[in-house]
Scaffold this motif. Structure first.
Motif, PDB file in Angstrom:
ATOM      1  N   LEU A   1       0.624  13.254   5.402  1.00 33.15           N
ATOM      2  CA  LEU A   1      -0.397  12.544   6.164  1.00 33.15           C
ATOM      3  C   LEU A   1      -0.108  11.049   6.145  1.00 33.15           C
ATOM      4  O   LEU A   1      -0.221  10.365   7.174  1.00 33.15           O
ATOM      5  CB  LEU A   1      -1.786  12.827   5.576  1.00 33.15           C
ATOM      6  CG  LEU A   1      -2.974  12.135   6.255  1.00 33.15           C
ATOM      7  CD1 LEU A   1      -3.040  12.503   7.735  1.00 33.15           C
ATOM      8  CD2 LEU A   1      -4.274  12.507   5.556  1.00 33.15           C
ATOM      9  N   LEU A   2       0.304  10.537   4.981  1.00 28.21           N
ATOM     10  CA  LEU A   2       0.725   9.141   4.875  1.00 28.21           C
ATOM     11  C   LEU A   2       1.923   8.866   5.785  1.00 28.21           C
ATOM     12  O   LEU A   2       1.974   7.832   6.462  1.00 28.21           O
ATOM     13  CB  LEU A   2       1.096   8.828   3.416  1.00 28.21           C
ATOM     14  CG  LEU A   2       1.810   7.483   3.157  1.00 28.21           C
ATOM     15  CD1 LEU A   2       0.893   6.316   3.498  1.00 28.21           C
ATOM     16  CD2 LEU A   2       2.289   7.403   1.709  1.00 28.21           C
TER      17      LEU A   2
ATOM     18  N   ILE B   1      10.791   2.852   3.241  1.00 29.17           N
ATOM     19  CA  ILE B   1      11.629   2.158   4.220  1.00 29.17           C
ATOM     20  C   ILE B   1      10.935   2.075   5.573  1.00 29.17           C
ATOM     21  O   ILE B   1      11.072   1.077   6.301  1.00 29.17           O
ATOM     22  CB  ILE B   1      13.000   2.852   4.344  1.00 29.17           C
ATOM     23  CG1 ILE B   1      13.800   2.669   3.048  1.00 29.17           C
ATOM     24  CG2 ILE B   1      13.804   2.301   5.524  1.00 29.17           C
ATOM     25  CD1 ILE B   1      15.099   3.443   3.007  1.00 29.17           C
ATOM     26  N   LEU B   2      10.173   3.104   5.919  1.00 25.87           N
ATOM     27  CA  LEU B   2       9.396   3.065   7.175  1.00 25.87           C
ATOM     28  C   LEU B   2       8.480   1.844   7.219  1.00 25.87           C
ATOM     29  O   LEU B   2       8.357   1.184   8.253  1.00 25.87           O
ATOM     30  CB  LEU B   2       8.556   4.335   7.316  1.00 25.87           C
ATOM     31  CG  LEU B   2       9.211   5.589   7.894  1.00 25.87           C
ATOM     32  CD1 LEU B   2       8.221   6.748   7.892  1.00 25.87           C
ATOM     33  CD2 LEU B   2       9.724   5.341   9.301  1.00 25.87           C
ATOM     34  N   SER B   3       7.834   1.560   6.094  1.00 26.35           N
ATOM     35  CA  SER B   3       6.910   0.422   6.052  1.00 26.35           C
ATOM     36  C   SER B   3       7.641  -0.914   6.008  1.00 26.35           C
ATOM     37  O   SER B   3       7.045  -1.955   6.292  1.00 26.35           O
ATOM     38  CB  SER B   3       5.983   0.542   4.836  1.00 26.35           C
ATOM     39  OG  SER B   3       6.711   0.391   3.632  1.00 26.35           O
TER      40      SER B   3
ATOM     41  N   SER C   1       0.833  -1.202   0.000  1.00 24.83           N
ATOM     42  CA  SER C   1       0.000   0.000   0.000  1.00 24.83           C
ATOM     43  C   SER C   1       0.869   1.254   0.000  1.00 24.83           C
ATOM     44  O   SER C   1       0.595   2.221  -0.727  1.00 24.83           O
ATOM     45  CB  SER C   1      -0.910   0.003   1.234  1.00 24.83           C
ATOM     46  OG  SER C   1      -1.547   1.258   1.390  1.00 24.83           O
ATOM     47  N   THR C   2       1.946   1.224   0.801  1.00 25.34           N
ATOM     48  CA  THR C   2       2.850   2.374   0.871  1.00 25.34           C
ATOM     49  C   THR C   2       3.563   2.599  -0.454  1.00 25.34           C
ATOM     50  O   THR C   2       3.720   3.744  -0.905  1.00 25.34           O
ATOM     51  CB  THR C   2       3.897   2.155   1.989  1.00 25.34           C
ATOM     52  OG1 THR C   2       3.224   1.909   3.221  1.00 25.34           O
ATOM     53  CG2 THR C   2       4.796   3.377   2.138  1.00 25.34           C
ATOM     54  N   VAL C   3       4.007   1.521  -1.092  1.00 22.88           N
ATOM     55  CA  VAL C   3       4.675   1.632  -2.398  1.00 22.88           C
ATOM     56  C   VAL C   3       3.731   2.265  -3.423  1.00 22.88           C
ATOM     57  O   VAL C   3       4.136   3.162  -4.188  1.00 22.88           O
ATOM     58  CB  VAL C   3       5.156   0.247  -2.887  1.00 22.88           C
ATOM     59  CG1 VAL C   3       5.659   0.327  -4.329  1.00 22.88           C
ATOM     60  CG2 VAL C   3       6.258  -0.283  -1.983  1.00 22.88           C
TER      61      VAL C   3
ATOM     62  N   THR D   1      -5.925  -0.531   6.136  1.00 25.76           N
ATOM     63  CA  THR D   1      -4.960  -0.268   5.065  1.00 25.76           C
ATOM     64  C   THR D   1      -5.673   0.012   3.752  1.00 25.76           C
ATOM     65  O   THR D   1      -5.341   0.971   3.035  1.00 25.76           O
ATOM     66  CB  THR D   1      -4.007  -1.472   4.893  1.00 25.76           C
ATOM     67  OG1 THR D   1      -3.278  -1.675   6.100  1.00 25.76           O
ATOM     68  CG2 THR D   1      -3.032  -1.232   3.754  1.00 25.76           C
ATOM     69  N   VAL D   2      -6.670  -0.808   3.439  1.00 28.08           N
ATOM     70  CA  VAL D   2      -7.436  -0.613   2.203  1.00 28.08           C
ATOM     71  C   VAL D   2      -8.191   0.715   2.235  1.00 28.08           C
ATOM     72  O   VAL D   2      -8.165   1.490   1.262  1.00 28.08           O
ATOM     73  CB  VAL D   2      -8.413  -1.786   1.987  1.00 28.08           C
ATOM     74  CG1 VAL D   2      -9.325  -1.507   0.790  1.00 28.08           C
ATOM     75  CG2 VAL D   2      -7.651  -3.086   1.777  1.00 28.08           C
ATOM     76  N   LEU D   3      -8.840   0.992   3.367  1.00 27.90           N
ATOM     77  CA  LEU D   3      -9.619   2.233   3.487  1.00 27.90           C
ATOM     78  C   LEU D   3      -8.731   3.469   3.394  1.00 27.90           C
ATOM     79  O   LEU D   3      -9.070   4.443   2.711  1.00 27.90           O
ATOM     80  CB  LEU D   3     -10.388   2.234   4.811  1.00 27.90           C
ATOM     81  CG  LEU D   3     -11.530   1.223   4.944  1.00 27.90           C
ATOM     82  CD1 LEU D   3     -12.130   1.274   6.339  1.00 27.90           C
ATOM     83  CD2 LEU D   3     -12.605   1.477   3.889  1.00 27.90           C
TER      84      LEU D   3
END
Length: 224
Positions: free
Chosen positions: A30-31, A89-91, A14-16, A208-210
């Motif tokens: 915000l992310l 990298i955080l994720s 999701s982050t990628v 995560t999806v939302l």
């Protein structure tokens, strides 16, 4: 708080996706805040200090340059890519911190072929060890006074030659230790932790999806 590896991987993908499509700084930060809360909730906040500092510095640099970068040496595109890489990298931190035994057990449960699973596990174990060795080599060179910015090529030789030999030795030791523990043995691989989706994992997947959909549409609204 413990998450299943599959939940961590879902957050990573999701982050990628978001890091590649978000262009508005407000939505992107915000992310970043959401990811920091996620990593802190899993107990890895100490591992994020340097990354957060780097993100802050690059953000200030982009603010000062007003999106124009700093010439050829630090163009805006370079800063744009680096800050997104740091957020990705955080994720990755919760995935890297997952014990190898749990990694292997999850991949066995997901029916991942050993030719894919074993290299991934070795890679995830290899880089943290090499990073520690790299830091020790730098400290050793500093004590001997061998690091000099006036002679960068010689400094690189002093740094990378021992690093190459050390990396080769580390790879052999990790492979030997893993084989002794039966990482490539046939049969069912077990873990001290129970490998299953819990209610919290389902909650994380849903959130995560939302959040992915929400941030994506927020980006679209701000672009209008």
């Amino acid at each position: 708080m413990h998450l299943d590896l599959r939940s961590k991987v879902a957050v990573f993908f999701s982050t990628v996706f978001l890091a590649s499509v978000l262009s508005k700084d407000t939505v992107f930060f915000l992310l970043t805040v959401i990811l920091l809360l996620y990593v802190a909730a899993l107990g890895y906040s100490k591992s994020t200090v340097k990354i957060v500092l780097a993100i802050t510095i690059i953000s200030i640099m982009r603010l000062i340059s007003k999106g124009n970068g700093f010439g050829v040496m630090l163009p805006e595109m370079f800063l744009f890519i680096v800050i997104r890489t740091l957020v990705i990298i955080l994720s990755v931190i919760p995935i890297i911190k997952t014990p190898p035994g749990e990694l292997m057990a999850v991949m066995k449960k997901m029916k991942v072929h050993r030719n894919i699973a074993l290299p991934l596990i070795f890679m995830m174990r290899f880089f943290p060890v090499v990073r520690s060795e790299f830091s020790e080599i730098i400290d050793s060179l500093k004590l001997r006074g061998l690091i000099s910015f006036r002679k960068p090529l010689i400094t690189m030789e002093y740094l990378f030659v021992p690093m190459m030999f050390s990396s080769s030795k580390i790879a052999e030791e990790l492979a030997a230790a893993s084989e002794v523990r039966g990482i490539s043995a046939n049969g069912k691989h077990t873990s001290r932790r129970e490998i299953k989706f819990r209610k919290f994992d389902f909650l994380v997947i849903i959130l995560t999806v939302l959040l992915t959909v929400g941030l994506y549409f927020m980006e679209g609204v701000m672009m209008k």
